[in-house]
Design an enzyme around this catalytic site. Structure first.
Site, PDB file in Angstrom:
ATOM      1  N   HIS A 176      16.402  53.710  49.701  1.00 45.85           N
ATOM      2  CA  HIS A 176      15.893  52.335  49.582  1.00 45.85           C
ATOM      3  C   HIS A 176      17.049  51.340  49.543  1.00 45.85           C
ATOM      4  CE1 HIS A 176      11.590  52.531  49.327  1.00 45.85           C
ATOM      5  NE2 HIS A 176      11.568  53.319  48.257  1.00 45.85           N
ATOM      6  N   GLU A 190       8.272  52.913  52.358  1.00 46.77           N
ATOM      7  CA  GLU A 190       8.236  54.193  51.640  1.00 46.77           C
ATOM      8  C   GLU A 190       8.377  55.361  52.617  1.00 46.77           C
ATOM      9  OE1 GLU A 190       8.386  54.773  48.405  1.00 46.77           O
ATOM     10  OE2 GLU A 190       8.533  52.597  48.164  1.00 46.77           O
ATOM     11  N   HIS A 193      15.580  59.615  47.811  1.00 48.43           N
ATOM     12  CA  HIS A 193      14.616  58.609  48.257  1.00 48.43           C
ATOM     13  C   HIS A 193      15.009  57.220  47.740  1.00 48.43           C
ATOM     14  CE1 HIS A 193      10.483  56.984  49.019  1.00 48.43           C
ATOM     15  NE2 HIS A 193      10.750  56.285  47.927  1.00 48.43           N
ATOM     16  N   GLU A 194      15.372  57.127  46.452  1.00 44.11           N
ATOM     17  CA  GLU A 194      15.715  55.829  45.869  1.00 44.11           C
ATOM     18  C   GLU A 194      17.024  55.287  46.432  1.00 44.11           C
ATOM     19  OE1 GLU A 194      13.499  54.336  44.344  1.00 44.11           O
ATOM     20  OE2 GLU A 194      12.182  56.040  43.972  1.00 44.11           O
TER      21      GLU A 194
END
Length: 304
Positions: A155, A232, A151-152
């Site tokens: 980003h 997100e 997930h990071e």
């Protein structure tokens, strides 16, 4: 949430500081800004002025983001050659970064804290940082950690830091723009129709501009938070692509369990919950969507 608040606070502080410094410069030099002369406002010049300085404040915040986060959160950088789980953490981030096509591997760090949390920051895809809390490593399985890291990294790959900076810069410009219009309107009102009053005076005028920038800046935070919630969802999809949907979903489930447990144990923290029931007002400032909704959105995704 803490990282975002640090960025927002630094951004507002820089924006207000720029305004004060520019006001002092104009005062010392004995000149009016190009957007204000003869008792009238040049709205086009004012907008250009605010756009330049508003975007400048946002990009200064972005350039300082890694240093500020390392300092405020006590991030300890890790080496890929380290033994044990720390070395595994770095190698996992680098593997995901290569899969995401990042031009340079992010720095990887760990910071003290029992909460289940992680974040990515940095001014570009070639200059980024991924950091996780000690609590996350302690309470999550390897697959769940990989989901969080995916997930990071997503980003970073999505360019979210730059995108959010551009959005913040535009918001800054409008905050500065409307703050000066409001201060000018109050000044004109105090002068009266025939200019019999003295108006605000320079110091009072700057104080009113400062007050309106803070108030309008809070409104701007609501808009920025909405954009943050949308990114997100996108990062969840990216994490599922990089690490696999089961790992991404398992990570969100563990995060939800951790938030629920923390909130039940500490009722005073209920206003900060990112899962479960929240007031509509608190939800406006939330940078992350409700975890239940994120899990539902992820399950509904097709194609992987």
């Amino acid at each position: 949430m803490k990282r975002w608040l640090v960025f927002a606070a630094v951004n507002i502080a820089i924006m207000v500081t720029i305004s004060i410094v520019m006001g002092i410069i104009f005062r010392v030099l004995g000149i009016d800004p190009s957007y204000m002369s003869g008792g009238t406002l040049n709205y086009a010049s004012l907008m250009i002025f605010c756009l330049v300085w508003g975007m400048g404040g946002a990009f200064i915040s972005l350039m300082l983001s890694k240093k500020m986060v390392k300092w405020t959160m006590g991030v300890q950088l890790l080496d890929a050659n380290a033994s044990g789980e720390y070395g595994d953490l770095v190698r996992t981030v680098h593997r995901l970064a290569k899969s995401a096509g990042l031009p340079k591997m992010p720095e990887v760090g760990i910071y003290p804290g029992q909460e289940l949390n992680a974040f990515a920051t940095g001014p570009s895809k070639s200059n980024s940082l991924v950091a996780v809390s000690e609590g996350l490593l302690r309470h999550m399985t390897r697959d769940e950690v990989e989901g969080v890291l995916g997930h990071e990294v997503a980003h970073i790959a999505n360019g979210d830091m730059v995108t959010m900076t551009l959005i913040q810069g535009v918001i800054n410009a409008f905050v500065m723009f409307f703050a000066r219009i409001a201060a000018f309107a109050i000044d004109q009102f105090l002068r009266g129709d025939e200019e019999e009053g003295q108006g605000l005076g320079w110091i009072a005028h700057m104080a009113v501009v400062f007050l309106f920038e803070v108030l309008f800046g809070m409104v701007g935070m609501v808009i920025v938070a909405w954009f943050s919630r949308q990114r997100e969802f996108r990062a969840d999809v990216g994490g599922a692509v990089l690490a696999g949907r089961p790992k991404m979903e398992a990570a969100l489930q563990k995060l939800k369990a951790g938030v629920d447990l923390t909130s039940d144990a500490h009722p005073s923290m209920a206003a900060l919950k990112i899962s479960g029931k929240r007031s509509k007002f608190a939800a406006l400032f939330s940078t992350h969507p409700d975890l239940e909704l994120r899990i539902q959105r992820l399950r509904e995704m097709k194609g992987f």
